[in-house]
Motif scaffolding. Sequence first.
Motif, mmCIF file in Angstrom:
data_model
loop_
_atom_site.group_PDB
_atom_site.id
_atom_site.type_symbol
_atom_site.label_atom_id
_atom_site.label_comp_id
_atom_site.label_asym_id
_atom_site.label_seq_id
_atom_site.Cartn_x
_atom_site.Cartn_y
_atom_site.Cartn_z
ATOM 1 N N LEU A 38 11.976 5.425 41.523
ATOM 2 C CA LEU A 38 11.281 4.461 41.417
ATOM 3 C C LEU A 38 9.656 4.246 40.685
ATOM 4 O O LEU A 38 9.018 5.082 41.250
ATOM 5 C CB LEU A 38 11.072 3.611 42.949
ATOM 6 N N VAL A 39 9.664 3.570 39.904
ATOM 7 C CA VAL A 39 8.346 3.503 39.318
ATOM 8 C C VAL A 39 7.629 2.134 39.871
ATOM 9 O O VAL A 39 8.149 1.157 39.490
ATOM 10 C CB VAL A 39 8.442 3.645 37.946
ATOM 11 N N ILE A 40 6.828 2.207 40.747
ATOM 12 C CA ILE A 40 6.288 1.023 41.455
ATOM 13 C C ILE A 40 4.614 0.703 40.638
ATOM 14 O O ILE A 40 4.096 1.429 40.651
ATOM 15 C CB ILE A 40 6.121 1.139 43.027
ATOM 16 N N LYS A 41 4.827 -0.526 40.072
ATOM 17 C CA LYS A 41 3.798 -0.842 39.410
ATOM 18 C C LYS A 41 2.923 -1.965 40.134
ATOM 19 O O LYS A 41 3.283 -2.904 40.713
ATOM 20 C CB LYS A 41 4.279 -1.583 37.974
ATOM 21 N N SER A 42 1.675 -1.990 39.638
ATOM 22 C CA SER A 42 0.670 -2.868 40.355
ATOM 23 C C SER A 42 -0.658 -2.958 39.323
ATOM 24 O O SER A 42 -0.960 -2.234 38.537
ATOM 25 C CB SER A 42 0.114 -2.529 41.831
ATOM 26 N N ASP A 43 -1.165 -4.308 39.722
ATOM 27 C CA ASP A 43 -2.611 -4.490 39.013
ATOM 28 C C ASP A 43 -3.726 -3.852 39.762
ATOM 29 O O ASP A 43 -3.929 -4.054 41.181
ATOM 30 C CB ASP A 43 -2.913 -5.955 39.008
ATOM 31 N N PRO A 44 -4.218 -2.599 39.463
ATOM 32 C CA PRO A 44 -5.285 -1.908 40.379
ATOM 33 C C PRO A 44 -6.586 -2.977 40.798
ATOM 34 O O PRO A 44 -7.234 -2.525 41.841
ATOM 35 C CB PRO A 44 -5.696 -0.933 39.529
ATOM 36 N N LEU A 45 -6.850 -4.071 39.926
ATOM 37 C CA LEU A 45 -7.862 -4.802 40.180
ATOM 38 C C LEU A 45 -7.565 -5.655 41.328
ATOM 39 O O LEU A 45 -8.199 -5.957 42.480
ATOM 40 C CB LEU A 45 -8.378 -5.713 38.910
ATOM 41 N N ARG A 47 -4.362 -5.632 42.818
ATOM 42 C CA ARG A 47 -3.469 -5.066 43.706
ATOM 43 C C ARG A 47 -1.954 -5.816 43.969
ATOM 44 O O ARG A 47 -1.244 -5.533 44.917
ATOM 45 C CB ARG A 47 -3.845 -4.843 45.298
ATOM 46 N N LYS A 48 -2.155 -6.920 43.002
ATOM 47 C CA LYS A 48 -0.822 -7.511 42.980
ATOM 48 C C LYS A 48 0.438 -6.579 42.267
ATOM 49 O O LYS A 48 0.233 -5.920 41.372
ATOM 50 C CB LYS A 48 -0.792 -8.882 42.116
ATOM 51 N N SER A 70 -2.655 -4.326 29.598
ATOM 52 C CA SER A 70 -3.528 -4.123 30.545
ATOM 53 C C SER A 70 -3.730 -3.293 31.361
ATOM 54 O O SER A 70 -2.616 -2.185 31.472
ATOM 55 C CB SER A 70 -3.626 -5.587 31.392
ATOM 56 N N LEU A 71 -4.704 -2.750 32.135
ATOM 57 C CA LEU A 71 -4.628 -1.575 33.006
ATOM 58 C C LEU A 71 -3.712 -1.877 34.118
ATOM 59 O O LEU A 71 -3.200 -2.707 34.584
ATOM 60 C CB LEU A 71 -6.020 -1.761 33.745
ATOM 61 N N ILE A 72 -2.978 -0.596 34.294
ATOM 62 C CA ILE A 72 -1.954 -0.734 35.427
ATOM 63 C C ILE A 72 -1.703 0.574 36.072
ATOM 64 O O ILE A 72 -2.051 1.729 35.896
ATOM 65 C CB ILE A 72 -0.536 -0.725 34.427
#
Length: 373
Positions: A38-45, A47-48, A70-72
């Motif tokens: 599983l590759v779990i992706k989120s916005d580090p800014l 956290r969504k 964008s940053l991921i």
Amino acid sequence: MKAISKLVLLTVLTCACTSQGNHNLTGEISGLSNDTILVIKSDPLTRKSLGIDTIAVKENRFALNTPDSSLISLYIIEKPKGNGAIRMSSNPPFILLPGEKMRISGHIDNLTASGTEIYDNINKATDITEKENEIRNLSNLISEAYREKDSKRTDSLKVIYKESSVQLSSLKLNYIKNNPNSILSGYLFLSLKSSDGTEAEKLLGENIKNGPLGELISKTAANYRKFTAIERASENIKPGKPAPDFKLKNLNGEEMTLASFNGKYTLLDFWGTWCGWCIKGMPDMKKYYAKYKNKMEIVGICCRDTENKWREGVENLQLPWTNLYNGNDDEIVINYAVTGYPTKILIDPQGKIVEVFVGESEELYKKLDMLFK
């Protein structure tokens, strides 16, 4: 974790590709029992969540395209068998900048990244990577001691872990001092001790502060300043010390201060409608409020909520005590050195701190019984 589980159900199995050149995330992973990750992706800014990809791994290899604008932030874990619970990764999240291609390799429990400026440079910073591995091993040993219910060993390892974490932060700070214009310095800045972070902020080059990590660096720097202030304030949030004053509005829009409750014991409850443990503790608090309301007042201070959510929360939970709204203001949070929710602070009739209780604990209610029975 429930939110992650729901997302997993929505993902579509993606086949691994033997030709990996056209993908921005590729890798070779060993140690899998079911050939699926599983590759779990989120916005580090913010956290969504940005979703979860379920990826088939063929001959230990996988490839996929992730968002590129964008940053991921990426967590990579093994997909659980059947309906098994997701086991969170022992690896830290990987940061992928726009336009970059990253390669992941290693055992599923000890993955490394390469192919980007950040990770190619960190792989050369052996003093940092060796200390990170040491801390990872300590974390595993602490988990093992905890499972074995060996509290003495657990406490001993936690002391070593804390010391090693301080040393790691110092190593990162030293790298930033020597390489202020390196993108790796910007990345290392994101995981320092607060006191090191406030120093490192002054050292980072403007090109890094204004680069792709800029917003994340700015947000992290604000947190470092906040928690450094909390650390200073914590010296005064101790039994016998005068409780700091405050001015907050109640449900009727009236401003109230600590002096509003002089002459009786006051229990400040820092909480939020988003805080599950806060809500879980409300029944016990109601029981003790009914028991001792002639001898003390509970003052709920709602933090990190909109005013509407606060009002709805008070009504839905039927909270019978004084309720004040703080929202996102940091002043009272810093002054009372609040680092977790719920935090409950008992104050005597003269305005001095009796005791601080972080989280839900029977100790609070034992203290109230001891004072009032």
